[in-house]
Design a protein around this motif. Structure first.
Motif, mmCIF file in Angstrom:
data_model
loop_
_atom_site.group_PDB
_atom_site.id
_atom_site.type_symbol
_atom_site.label_atom_id
_atom_site.label_comp_id
_atom_site.label_asym_id
_atom_site.label_seq_id
_atom_site.Cartn_x
_atom_site.Cartn_y
_atom_site.Cartn_z
ATOM 1 N N PHE A 141 0.782 -1.069 -0.127
ATOM 2 C CA PHE A 141 0.020 0.088 -0.010
ATOM 3 C C PHE A 141 0.760 1.058 0.049
ATOM 4 C CE2 PHE A 141 -2.003 3.310 2.321
ATOM 5 C CZ PHE A 141 -3.016 3.742 1.815
ATOM 6 N N VAL A 142 0.693 2.269 -0.944
ATOM 7 C CA VAL A 142 1.373 3.412 -0.949
ATOM 8 C C VAL A 142 0.180 4.539 -1.294
ATOM 9 C CG1 VAL A 142 3.775 2.805 -1.523
ATOM 10 C CG2 VAL A 142 2.019 2.992 -3.226
ATOM 11 N N THR A 143 0.587 5.600 -0.923
ATOM 12 C CA THR A 143 -0.240 6.922 -1.419
ATOM 13 C C THR A 143 0.314 7.069 -2.934
ATOM 14 O OG1 THR A 143 1.516 8.317 -0.309
ATOM 15 C CG2 THR A 143 -0.625 7.986 0.716
ATOM 16 N N LEU A 144 -0.281 7.742 -3.766
ATOM 17 C CA LEU A 144 -0.069 7.927 -5.219
ATOM 18 C C LEU A 144 -0.217 9.243 -5.709
ATOM 19 C CD1 LEU A 144 0.725 6.027 -7.854
ATOM 20 C CD2 LEU A 144 -1.614 5.838 -8.079
ATOM 21 N N SER A 145 -1.184 9.793 -5.427
ATOM 22 C CA SER A 145 -1.425 11.118 -6.039
ATOM 23 C C SER A 145 -2.224 12.003 -4.972
ATOM 24 C CB SER A 145 -2.272 10.867 -7.398
ATOM 25 O OG SER A 145 -3.143 11.993 -7.545
ATOM 26 N N PHE A 146 -1.566 13.330 -4.929
ATOM 27 C CA PHE A 146 -2.300 14.341 -3.964
ATOM 28 C C PHE A 146 -3.718 14.852 -4.566
ATOM 29 C CE2 PHE A 146 -2.555 18.490 -2.142
ATOM 30 C CZ PHE A 146 -2.567 18.096 -0.767
ATOM 31 N N ASP A 147 -3.558 15.277 -5.788
ATOM 32 C CA ASP A 147 -4.676 15.779 -6.359
ATOM 33 C C ASP A 147 -5.149 15.008 -8.053
ATOM 34 O OD1 ASP A 147 -6.778 17.349 -7.390
ATOM 35 O OD2 ASP A 147 -5.507 19.194 -7.558
ATOM 36 N N PRO A 148 -5.828 14.204 -8.115
ATOM 37 C CA PRO A 148 -6.968 13.995 -6.967
ATOM 38 C C PRO A 148 -6.149 12.775 -5.968
ATOM 39 C CG PRO A 148 -7.268 12.375 -8.821
ATOM 40 C CD PRO A 148 -6.336 13.686 -9.300
ATOM 41 N N PRO A 149 -6.849 12.498 -4.766
ATOM 42 C CA PRO A 149 -6.187 11.761 -3.624
ATOM 43 C C PRO A 149 -6.266 10.395 -4.020
ATOM 44 C CG PRO A 149 -7.991 12.657 -2.953
ATOM 45 C CD PRO A 149 -8.196 13.377 -4.116
ATOM 46 N N LEU A 150 -5.134 9.650 -4.541
ATOM 47 C CA LEU A 150 -5.188 8.393 -5.150
ATOM 48 C C LEU A 150 -4.221 7.670 -4.095
ATOM 49 C CD1 LEU A 150 -5.188 8.661 -8.829
ATOM 50 C CD2 LEU A 150 -7.384 8.250 -7.212
ATOM 51 N N VAL A 151 -4.661 6.274 -3.831
ATOM 52 C CA VAL A 151 -3.593 5.366 -3.319
ATOM 53 C C VAL A 151 -3.728 3.933 -4.166
ATOM 54 C CG1 VAL A 151 -3.995 6.376 -1.027
ATOM 55 C CG2 VAL A 151 -5.681 4.458 -1.631
ATOM 56 N N MET A 152 -2.682 3.203 -3.743
ATOM 57 C CA MET A 152 -2.706 1.831 -4.320
ATOM 58 C C MET A 152 -2.157 0.624 -3.597
ATOM 59 S SD MET A 152 0.536 2.419 -6.972
ATOM 60 C CE MET A 152 1.229 0.824 -6.798
ATOM 61 N N PHE A 153 -2.470 -0.359 -4.143
ATOM 62 C CA PHE A 153 -1.808 -1.617 -3.537
ATOM 63 C C PHE A 153 -1.856 -2.648 -4.661
ATOM 64 C CE2 PHE A 153 -5.388 -4.533 -3.329
ATOM 65 C CZ PHE A 153 -6.580 -3.870 -3.300
ATOM 66 N N ALA A 154 -1.083 -3.798 -4.434
ATOM 67 C CA ALA A 154 -0.732 -4.664 -5.241
ATOM 68 C C ALA A 154 -1.598 -6.116 -4.803
ATOM 69 C CB ALA A 154 0.806 -4.810 -5.758
ATOM 70 N N ILE A 155 -1.965 -6.847 -5.575
ATOM 71 C CA ILE A 155 -2.689 -8.091 -5.165
ATOM 72 C C ILE A 155 -2.481 -9.404 -6.186
ATOM 73 C CG2 ILE A 155 -4.995 -7.476 -6.295
ATOM 74 C CD1 ILE A 155 -6.357 -9.082 -3.981
ATOM 75 N N GLN A 156 -2.008 -10.311 -5.491
ATOM 76 C CA GLN A 156 -1.608 -11.625 -6.372
ATOM 77 C C GLN A 156 -2.744 -12.211 -7.040
ATOM 78 O OE1 GLN A 156 0.002 -14.509 -3.510
ATOM 79 N NE2 GLN A 156 -0.424 -13.059 -2.005
ATOM 80 N N HIS A 157 -2.658 -12.628 -8.180
ATOM 81 C CA HIS A 157 -3.868 -13.283 -8.724
ATOM 82 C C HIS A 157 -4.257 -14.507 -7.929
ATOM 83 C CE1 HIS A 157 -2.393 -11.636 -12.866
ATOM 84 N NE2 HIS A 157 -2.966 -11.061 -12.424
#
Ligand code: FMN
Length: 164
Positions: free
Chosen positions: A40-56
């Motif tokens: 999990f990481v924060t990605l973009s301030f504007d717009p406020p986006l976060v992301m994570f990776a999930i294994q298949h």
């Protein structure tokens, strides 16, 4: 030429990170599904986006990649048991877990987490044997506390270096 599996695993072990739980409701059963992540990481301030990776091959993959919304709970040092439970296949993740409901998106969240984040699913990218899930942050609830970290296959706490 790609690196060996051993070298790649060493890279993974060396990348210390915060420990979070990503959760959603399984549309079919209405039970909570989720997994422990360090991606999990924060990605973009504007717009406020976060992301994570999930294994298949995560059993919660179908629910988490089709849900319109998901919760992210950054854990405290007192929540290692929850981190282990959500990283273990086949266990009932609903048993012995206290959940809150997000006030805006009604997503499930881990009670007493350091930060609870409510995300609307924004984009999903296929990447190798994982999917990258990007969420738009619609609400967040931070609390005071110490983060749970993971390094060299062990859980631990953050120890600041003395001021120089
Ligand atoms: C500290 C830690 C971090 C993890 N990070 C991730 C991650 O970022 N993405 C992922 O797909 N699995 C990650 N895992 C593994 C999953 O938590 C684990 O495979 C989980 O059981 C998968 O969910 P399932 O039980 O629904 O299959 C991590 C495990 C641990 C212990």
């Amino acid at each position: 030429m790609p690196v060996s599996g051993e070298v790649y695993r060493h890279i993974g072990r060396s990348a210390a990170g915060a420990v979070s739980i990503v959760t959603a409701f399984d549309g079919a059963s209405d039970r909570v599904v989720g997994l422990t992540v360090s991606s999990f990481v924060t990605l973009s301030f504007d717009p406020p986006l976060v992301m994570f990776a999930i294994q298949h091959d995560a059993s919660c993959y179908p629910a988490l990649t089709t849900s319109e919304a998901f919760g992210v709970s950054l854990l405290t040092v007192h929540q290692t048991e929850i981190a282990r439970r959500f990283a273990t296949k086949g266990v009932d993740k609903n048993a012995n877990t206290r959940f809150d409901r997000g006030q805006v998106l009604r997503v499930p969240l881990i009670a007493d987490a350091l930060v609870q984040v409510e995300c609307r699913t924004h984009e999903i990218f296929a990447s190798g044997d994982h999917a990258i899930v990007v969420g738009l942050v619609e609400a967040a609830r931070p609390r005071e506390g110490e983060p749970l970290l993971y390094f060299a296959r062990k859980f631990g706490s953050f120890v600041p270096l003395p001021e120089s």
